[in-house]
Design an enzyme around this catalytic site. Structure first.
Site, short mmCIF file in Angstrom:
data_model
loop_
_atom_site.label_atom_id
_atom_site.label_comp_id
_atom_site.label_asym_id
_atom_site.label_seq_id
_atom_site.Cartn_x
_atom_site.Cartn_y
_atom_site.Cartn_z
N SER A 228 -5.54 22.45 18.56
CA SER A 228 -5.61 23.26 19.76
C SER A 228 -6.95 23.98 19.85
CB SER A 228 -4.48 24.30 19.77
OG SER A 228 -3.22 23.68 19.80
N GLY A 266 -4.54 20.24 23.56
CA GLY A 266 -5.43 21.05 22.74
C GLY A 266 -6.74 21.39 23.37
N GLU A 308 -1.56 16.09 27.26
CA GLU A 308 -0.61 17.20 27.36
C GLU A 308 -1.33 18.55 27.34
OE1 GLU A 308 1.80 16.48 23.95
OE2 GLU A 308 2.69 14.66 24.78
N PRO A 309 -2.10 18.87 28.38
CA PRO A 309 -2.73 20.20 28.43
C PRO A 309 -1.69 21.27 28.74
CG PRO A 309 -3.12 19.03 30.48
CD PRO A 309 -2.41 18.06 29.56
N ARG A 352 -1.18 36.60 18.97
CA ARG A 352 -2.24 35.68 18.55
C ARG A 352 -3.33 36.33 17.69
NH1 ARG A 352 -5.36 33.37 21.53
NH2 ARG A 352 -5.49 31.38 20.41
N TYR A 356 -3.67 34.26 14.37
CA TYR A 356 -4.80 33.34 14.29
C TYR A 356 -6.16 34.04 14.25
CZ TYR A 356 -1.17 30.44 16.52
OH TYR A 356 0.00 29.81 16.86
N CYS A 383 3.87 49.72 14.56
CA CYS A 383 3.63 50.27 13.22
C CYS A 383 3.08 49.20 12.28
CB CYS A 383 4.92 50.88 12.66
SG CYS A 383 5.40 52.38 13.54
N GLU A 384 1.90 48.71 12.58
CA GLU A 384 1.20 47.71 11.79
C GLU A 384 -0.29 47.96 11.93
OE1 GLU A 384 2.32 45.23 9.88
OE2 GLU A 384 4.46 45.35 10.37
N TYR A 413 0.62 31.34 25.49
CA TYR A 413 1.06 31.71 24.15
C TYR A 413 1.18 33.22 23.93
CZ TYR A 413 0.29 26.82 23.22
OH TYR A 413 0.34 25.45 23.28
#
Length: 455
Positions: A228, A266, A308-309, A352, A356, A383-384, A413
């Site tokens: 991707s 991708g 497959e976009p 994301r 990533y 809380c992160e 996404y």
């Protein structure tokens, strides 16, 4: 460290924003003729905002470009919208009306497609562990193809087809060891991962033999997806060459000419003003040339091709709108004071950056702000410590409580991966078109969360 500047006034960097986005004379950002301040007033924040015209235009561009480029080499090209990027019944209707097919990878996504009235023959069914119920549902609806991902699935689909007294069209997903220049977690063609049959240990040949041995199955061809957020065609060239070689091998060993191949998706988008993705016309021309060359070298007919976009259709047209809550200067090092701007969403609506290390661009939406910019990190309310929306950006130094921040290129996404972490309800999805706005998916409420509790 790379730091970007968010221009406080003037034109937006168009490559990362929806095509109808602009900053008005009063410095409010509007999309499709409606100000984001009005969106916030009517629907609250955080909110996903999606430009219908932008999504439709990108879907149409893919259909037209690939039809034109592949007609030149004497074949057809089918464009499947990858619903995993973002799917609602409205979006399914948009892409169908623009001439695209639809790719789904779960029973839930298939249910949305059915609700939208997408014809079964225009649907492809993906997934690496499809359950019997999902397969039955797909076959009952008459999906155009099922992409099988394991030996167990071959038998599951064949057995289900026998129960339905039909022949099921299938493709075999293969991993070809082709490297896509992308993040490790979204590169999907290397050997050490869950998808597909391996070329390294003979699995592909065994899968072909097993499919051809089942009269309930009709083998259309091979499917490959190399990763991707890809900006170049080199990986697709290698994948297409290997796929054509596999199809030639099947013809020689089994006397079966496979009519189709799927190169996956991708295709990348611009998340940052410095990104330079290929547009559909460029990608279509390059892929058509790649397929023609591979077929000529192998001396085989050119098959029907599909792609497959997903992200590159829905991603650029979506933004996320937040309201600022706190602004906190932090002495990050001896020579750096970084301003932490906390907004009313975060990793529950955009996972994301945490998954990533994805990077995003942002702007003040309700006003231009100061010409003086300061190193800024836009963070969420969870809380992160990893709850980061935009890691490093130069932002107006007068950003304050109550301001609206809009983050670009969040159509793909973000809602699809959204969670209820810290029991924060998921935002609504608001479609804008021709100066009006409507709800595609409503905002979750605390009552929705409580309704899940058992007695």
């Amino acid at each position: 460290m790379s730091v970007r500047s968010a221009a406080p006034t003037g034109a937006l960097e168009q490559i990362v924003w929806p095509r109808t986005a602009r900053r008005r004379d009063d410095d409010v950002v509007e999309i499709a003729g409606i100000g984001l301040d009005e969106i916030a007033e009517r629907f609250g924040t955080p909110a996903y905002v999606i430009d219908e015209a932008d999504v439709r235009s990108r879907a149409r561009a893919y259909r037209e470009a690939f039809a034109r480029a592949f007609a030149v080499i004497g074949t057809q090209a089918d464009v499947y919208y990858a619903g995993k990027a973002f799917l609602s019944s409205h979006v399914a209707q948009w892409v169908t009306e623009e001439g695209l097919r639809l790719d789904v990878c779960s029973g839930g996504e298939l249910a949305i497609a059915k609700k939208a009235g997408v014809p079964g023959e225009n649907i492809g069914m993906h997934g690496n562990n499809k359950g019997v119920a999902e397969i039955n549902d797909a076959l009952a609806y008459g999906v155009g193809r099922i992409v099988v991902d394991s030996f167990e699935e071959i038998d599951r689909v064949a057995d289900a087809a026998a129960r339905h007294h039909i022949t099921a069209p299938v493709m075999i997903r293969v991993k070809l060891g082709v490297e896509a220049h992308t993040h490790e977690f979204i590169a999907t063609a290397h050997e050490d991962q869950k998808f597909g049959f391996s070329a390294a240990d003979g699995q592909i040949g065994d899968a072909v033999a097993r499919v051809l041995a089942r009269p309930e199955l009709h083998l259309l061809g091979f499917h490959s997806h190399i990763g991707s957020q890809i900006f170049e065609s080199a990986g697709f060239k290698e994948a297409a060459t290997r796929l054509i070689a596999l199809q030639l091998q099947v013809a020689k060993e089994h006397g079966v000419e496979l009519p189709e191949l799927d190169l996956g998706g991708g295709f990348g988008i611009a998340y940052l003003p410095s990104d330079a993705p290929l547009d559909p016309a460029e990608m279509a021309t390059q892929l058509a040339g790649i397929v023609r060359e591979a077929c000529q070298n192998a001396d085989v007919p050119v098959p029907r091709v599909s792609i497959e976009p997903g992200r590159s259709i829905v991603g650029p047209g979506g933004v996320t709108l937040y309201r600022v809550g706190t602004v906190k200067p932090v002495q990050a090092s001896d020579d750096l004071v970084r301003t932490y701007v906390s907004v009313d969403g975060g990793m529950s609506d955009n996972a994301r950056p945490a998954l990533y290390q994805a990077d995003y661009h942002a702007a003040l939406a309700n006003r231009g702000g100061s010409d003086e910019l300061t190193p800024t990190r836009i963070v969420g309310k969870h809380c992160e410590s990893g709850d980061v929306v935009v890691r490093d950006i130069d932002f107006p130094s007068d950003t304050r409580d109550g301001d609206l921040v809009v983050v670009a290129a969040t159509g793909a996404y973000c809602r699809a991966l959204a969670s209820q972490y810290n029991h924060v309800p998921r935002p609504p999805v608001i479609a804008v078109a021709d100066g009006d706005a409507r709800v595609l998916l409503r905002r979750e409420t605390i009552d929705d969360l409580l309704a899940l509790e058992g007695e």
